[in-house]
Write an enzyme that holds these catalytic residues in place. Structure first.
Site, PDB file in Angstrom:
ATOM      1  N   THR A 211      24.195 -15.729  25.747  1.00 55.97           N
ATOM      2  CA  THR A 211      25.517 -15.119  25.588  1.00 55.97           C
ATOM      3  C   THR A 211      26.202 -14.834  26.920  1.00 55.97           C
ATOM      4  O   THR A 211      26.627 -13.730  27.195  1.00 55.97           O
ATOM      5  CB  THR A 211      25.424 -13.797  24.804  1.00 55.97           C
TER       6      THR A 211
ATOM      7  N   GLU B 264      19.133 -16.558  39.137  1.00 58.29           N
ATOM      8  CA  GLU B 264      17.677 -16.322  39.101  1.00 58.29           C
ATOM      9  C   GLU B 264      17.330 -14.867  39.402  1.00 58.29           C
ATOM     10  O   GLU B 264      16.380 -14.579  40.128  1.00 58.29           O
ATOM     11  CB  GLU B 264      16.951 -17.269  40.066  1.00 58.29           C
TER      12      GLU B 264
END
Lengths: 634, 634
Positions: A149, A396
């Site tokens: 999302t 990350e």
């Protein structure tokens, strides 16, 4: 043009750069070998890099003039061509050539998220799912991506996505689960019914990558497309969970480890190479009245900008070597079913990822600005290094989040030590009492690694201790645990940074001990190690002064030692970036080429500008009526 | 779409943003008036901004999808259209509308260097030269630029240049002098014989501006084209120098003063508006277990990133107001022939230009990263704010050079004070003895401006004193003056930063005293002033601890006060950026709109991407053969 310089004799080098290389205090080639890991590894790297640079398909001619669409198409073309080439030459992406290939391509590749798609299926799919999807994905018969999302990964290329979505059975929500969803037709690449998909638009960099958005309305996914290694829905709707997904956690760590060298440090090394070579060629202003304009590298302020960053390159390099080693050990243990070291590795890598991405991206901007107005031209190579690597502070794992995760581990270890438990290696110092005041009584004492390692350890210990103390007090005064954590989070981030910095300083010093058979290299690296450590204390002096570990007087001595190192390392600065061993075609910089012919390069680049070859339409449309209404006055 | 919000009732505002505005502790409109200077000035600004935003010629529709050529053409079109419009509406570029016009155009203008060309002729030309060239330039019958031995100003548009070149008469070199040189034909815009001219190529930002390179071979310039207000060559070749060119020096200061508000602070204010509104809308992670995801602005670490920058906006704003006032005074004196205050003004503006450009550009990056992945999208508006404003660290005086110029003035004043001379106002504190240790004994004491002003003054004094001491010692030990200066330059830059920081803190506190008739605004600005000052001490604590002005214990108290201010100001944060009063069309940000409908905006922007409307050529050329070779397996 040579693809690899056999010796500097091949090239007509700017005398200002040649003089920097005239009397090396160490063997540059040996230092390059040390950085690569061995003579053989240097050989393999040069072979791979020159093979790639020589291939006309991969040419970066006119790179800085390309549109986003051209970059995207180029990256797709490169990716398929590279796949073919690797096959033909028998290279292995997971072998010694692997990381080098990526670095040599300078990131101009697409389908990176296709790799994440494959890894997700391997990690989360059952054996049957792996058997069905992986061969298709490996052959690029489907092109995958990853979707959750966030606007993010979907883009213009993919046909399938691993979508993280809520699993709801009979109105009960079981949380996020992974599903393979086809998003585009394999026949004509049009979106499947109910799918809206597209590119999210221009970004600060990464023009070659298509990141996308995805909307799904009334999409049916067959039950067997739910990746079911760890949880399954039986035909009758029963939900079954099985096994541990700890290994996923490890995958995340693996990505962070691999990006450190290939994406983050790489960028700072290139920026240092460019800005230090340029600073040895660029002359400006006046230092000694009446003398010729000096090289800007002679200015102490220029040294202060660039040389600590050069030292940081080496420090982070040795850190990544260590992290790779620990990673391999933990991976081995995990394969034998032992997950004990995973939390320590996770915390270590979290702190280092956050620390290194921040310091490397900020550092590149320092390098860029140190090149003045020319650093602002894309031809310098510096703007794109920055706009690319700064993304790594966010992707990350966002850096603040990562520091707080590392801090959680530190606080846990600190508490464990208080209750007498033994601690993992990297945090073992939290078991002993905090060290006393620094004993240095002259500026030369600060060139002793024991002195500054102790200072860094002391600082980390104190900041962890003080954050733990504050949190305990807040909780004892009635604040809920979560609120106490939030109220201490500024200090917790500081503690994680201090701990990470300590680790990095210590690892660099450890490397020196192993170099006694290379005394010249040991000597120059020792100076870099000192500079890195003292620069860190100089710029964060409050942390070391606050509880009196250093006195004000000692800080003055340290400053003297620090400034002395600047002029010492200045002598070897060009050689120390030469040792990074970048071919000009990797640097893509008019300022940073090995030959130092900066002004020739800049002008050559400017003259290639396609806009200069076109008639300026603006003249006809806007300027002409004005310019020609009063010619008689001239 | 409304061009100016009459009240927030007009708009369907995201409830998370509406709630931030529900119970203001102060009147936002009054604060806006204070920032503008008066109610009337707010009215004029809004009138100018809305007039410009409503004009379809100036539309920024699809701004982030434009190519460099489109931006350049648009800027030329805007410039001519604006000139016409200003004439029609009777606005004055040197009047109250002037700066507002530039800000409302968001810099999408060309011909900026044409203005430098005009100013150069006005400053350096004789009366006859001014009479000949200025009307032509004002009517754009010629388009001018400025050229010196840097790739830089020439570009694709200009027809004439003021060229700085060596004046050599009978083999004697008289140094750099200004000459008007025609570089392109007025008939067809082609380069004149002997001229090679073109655009230097892509830059980090400023796509709309054509910066150029210029080469001249065997060009004859008539003698009357040498700008001769201060030096002339007589027909017999005699060189005559006359008058003082001090006033040129003043022109440089004028440019730095004008850029501070319109280019530098403007960018940080926009970045704070965008990132703080976004942080009040964006929800993520978990703070209290089981609760709804909190607004990210609730996290202390997010507050620590954004709120000190918000405070910095206000601090720099009041600083620029002060600098403008001093500038006007000095300008008045100079017109009466009195240049006495010019060195002080020059040093003040040098330090502030360097300090403000550095802190604003770094601050924008903090804002951008604080918006996570979305901050990396050009649609956020943040990347282009950064890539544009970071150039200001280099142009109009490189920051390190400027700090060293300011430091030279400080060292001179310090020496003058030692020999009993009286000092100009801004450095008068160097005449008194250095203050003693800080007397604060509780965290609330650090909310007293006298306490922190004294701390900043003490720090500046000590660093100037210590740099002067070091230099004297080096010279006494036999080092030449220039070498001693260079060996101290890292410390001199620190001293200039500390002095500038002191000035900024003090000016903010002075403003508070003048606000007693607006107690609510005084209160919130007082908190911002405190936050700005304490954040500066917290992040540079070593400077305050080194000689014991603050003790470690006091720094702990200060930290407590500082963190307390974060949660205090968090309540008013959205209102404090609302007071900057940017129309959405000025922010050009999917994240920062007044209504806070972030996800709707992002998706709308992404769907406008022209690439999404095209067929993906990559499918036909590269993907199809792979995708269709194994369809049967699916």
């Amino acid at each position: 043009m040579v693809w690899w310089r056999a010796s500097s004799a091949d090239i007509d080098v700017n005398p200002d750069l040649a003089s920097e290389r005239a009397a090396p205090s160490f063997c540059v080639e040996s230092l390059t070998n040390l950085l690569d890991g061995s003579v053989e590894k240097t050989r393999v790297r040069r072979y791979v890099v020159s093979t790639i640079l020589k291939d006309p398909v991969f040419s970066k001619e006119n790179h800085y003039f390309k549109t986003r669409q051209e970059r995207y198409e180029g990256a797709i073309r490169n990716s398929f061509h590279l796949k073919q080439k690797i096959k033909e030459l028998g290279w292995r992406e997971d072998g010694p050539e692997g990381e080098v290939i990526y670095r040599a391509m300078g990131g101009e590749l697409a389908l990176n998220i296709h790799g994440v798609f494959i890894k997700s299926i391997l990690a989360l799919g059952t054996d049957e799912q792996v058997a069905k999807w992986i061969p298709l994905a490996n052959n690029c018969n489907i092109l995958g991506t990853y979707a959750q999302t966030e606007l993010g990964h979907v883009g213009k290329t993919c046909t399938h996505a691993v979508v993280l979505a809520h699993l709801i059975i009979k109105e009960k929500n079981y949380g996020m689960h992974p599903f393979i969803v086809q998003v585009r037709s394999l026949k004509d690449h049009s979106p499947m019914p109910g799918i809206t998909v597209g590119d999210i638009g221009p970004k600060m960099c990464f023009e070659q990558i298509d990141n996308g958005f995805l909307m799904m309305r009334n999409i049916c996914v067959p039950k067997e497309n739910m990746l079911s290694r760890y949880s399954e829905v039986l035909p009758d709707g029963t939900y079954v969970k099985r096994g541990s997904d700890k290994i996923n956690y490890f995958t995340m760590v693996a990505v962070r480890v691999s990006m450190l060298r290939a994406e983050v440090l790489e960028a700072l090394m290139k920026a240092c190479t460019i800005s230090i070579r340029y600073s040895a060629v660029r002359r400006q202003s006046e230092l000694k009245p009446g003398d010729r304009e000096p090289k800007i590298l002679e200015y102490q302020t220029q040294q202060q900008k660039l040389l600590p960053l050069l030292a940081t390159c080496y420090a982070i390099h040795f850190t990544t070597c260590h992290v790779n080693k620990v990673y391999d050990e933990v991976y081995g243990a995990i394969q034998a079913g032992n997950f004990d070291s995973l939390p320590e590795l996770h915390a270590l890598v979290s702190g280092i990822k956050a620390y290194a991405t921040e310091i490397c991206s900020n550092g590149i901007e320092v390098c860029r600005k140190a090149c003045g107005g020319h650093g602002y031209s894309l031809f310098s190579g510096l703007p794109s290094l920055y706009t690319k690597v700064t993304a790594s502070c966010t992707y990350e794992g966002e850096n603040t989040v990562l520091h707080l995760q590392a801090a959680r581990f530190l606080i846990k270890c600190y508490a464990a030590a208080r209750s007498g438990q033994s601690l993992p290696h990297s945090v073992a110092y939290l078991s002993s009492p905090i060290s006393g005041a620094c004993q240095a009584s002259s500026h030369t004492h600060f060139l002793n690694p024991d002195v500054y390692i102790k200072a860094y350890q002391h600082r980390a210990y104190r900041l962890i201790d003080s954050a733990a103390f504050k949190m305990r007090n807040l909780v004892q005064s009635g604040m809920e645990q979560y609120a106490a954590w939030n109220s201490t989070s500024v200090e917790l981030v500081k503690a994680s940074i201090a701990h990470t910095h300590y680790i990095i300083v210590k690892l660099f010093a450890d490397v020196l001990d192993s170099l006694s058979s290379f005394p010249e290299i040991q000597k120059v690296l020792k100076s870099l190690c000192d500079l890195h450590a003292l620069h860190g204390i100089f710029t964060n002096s409050g942390d070391f002064l606050q509880d009196g570990h250093l006195s004000g007087k000692q800080l003055e001595m340290l400053t003297e030692a620090y400034l002395g190192l600047l002029s010492l390392i200045r002598r070897d600065a060009v050689l120390l970036v030469d040792a990074f061993d970048y071919a000009d075609q990797q640097l893509l910089s008019a300022l940073g080429s090995y030959d130092g012919n900066v002004y020739y390069n800049l002008l050559e680049c400017a003259q290639k500008n396609p806009d200069n070859k076109k008639v300026n339409a603006v003249f006809e449309n806007y300027l002409k009526p004005h310019l020609q209404s009063n010619i008689s006055k001239l």
